[in-house]
Enzyme design. Structure first.
Site, mmCIF file in Angstrom:
data_model
loop_
_atom_site.group_PDB
_atom_site.id
_atom_site.type_symbol
_atom_site.label_atom_id
_atom_site.label_comp_id
_atom_site.label_asym_id
_atom_site.label_seq_id
_atom_site.Cartn_x
_atom_site.Cartn_y
_atom_site.Cartn_z
ATOM 1 N N GLU A 1 10.693 -1.910 -4.102
ATOM 2 C CA GLU A 1 10.307 -2.873 -5.133
ATOM 3 C C GLU A 1 11.311 -2.897 -6.279
ATOM 4 O O GLU A 1 11.708 -3.972 -6.745
ATOM 5 C CB GLU A 1 8.919 -2.548 -5.689
ATOM 6 C CG GLU A 1 7.791 -2.879 -4.746
ATOM 7 C CD GLU A 1 6.427 -2.541 -5.327
ATOM 8 O OE1 GLU A 1 6.359 -1.950 -6.432
ATOM 9 O OE2 GLU A 1 5.430 -2.880 -4.680
ATOM 10 N N GLU B 1 4.689 5.644 -0.201
ATOM 11 C CA GLU B 1 4.463 5.020 -1.508
ATOM 12 C C GLU B 1 5.721 5.089 -2.365
ATOM 13 O O GLU B 1 6.064 4.124 -3.057
ATOM 14 C CB GLU B 1 3.286 5.682 -2.219
ATOM 15 C CG GLU B 1 2.919 5.030 -3.529
ATOM 16 C CD GLU B 1 2.484 3.580 -3.386
ATOM 17 O OE1 GLU B 1 3.003 2.740 -4.161
ATOM 18 O OE2 GLU B 1 1.648 3.265 -2.523
#
Length: 116
Positions: free
Chosen positions: A66, A59
């Site tokens: 991102e 994650e």
């Protein structure tokens, strides 16, 4: 010591800004509470903690990808989309496998505890 502060800053950023990171952290906490409740053996703890580390790490890597892609390609670009989608897919894969592992390890003793 500075590198430790930087690492904690990154964890804090992920927890503050990513709802999925907060979900994974909560799920990890619940898995640990359940593991404590059913008195997992050391090897079982090792496996549970390993999959927690894999999911949380995935994650955070997804968050880093991102952020980097957003910086490099503020407008929508097909290659940027692929990078983000692949990173998100890695998290999904890790989370799905960890859920299966959690059920295999925690399921039977929880069932015995609840059944009687």
């Amino acid at each position: 010591m500075a590198s430790l502060a930087v690492a904690f800053s990154g964890i804090g950023f992920a927890l503050r800004t990513q709802s999925h990171m907060r979900f994974h952290a909560f799920a990890a906490l619940m898995a640990c509470v359940l593991g404590w409740t059913v008195s997992l053996k050391p090897l079982e703890w090792a496996i549970i903690l390993l999959v927690i580390a894999i999911v949380i790490s995935a994650e955070m890597i997804n968050t880093a990808v991102e952020q980097a892609v957003n910086l490099a390609s503020p407008s929508i670009h097909p290659v940027a989309k692929i990078a983000k989608d692949v990173a998100a897919g890695a998290v999904l894969f890790a989370a799905a496998i960890s859920a299966i592992i959690g059920l295999l390890i925690l399921g039977p003793p929880l069932w015995r505890l609840l059944a009687g």
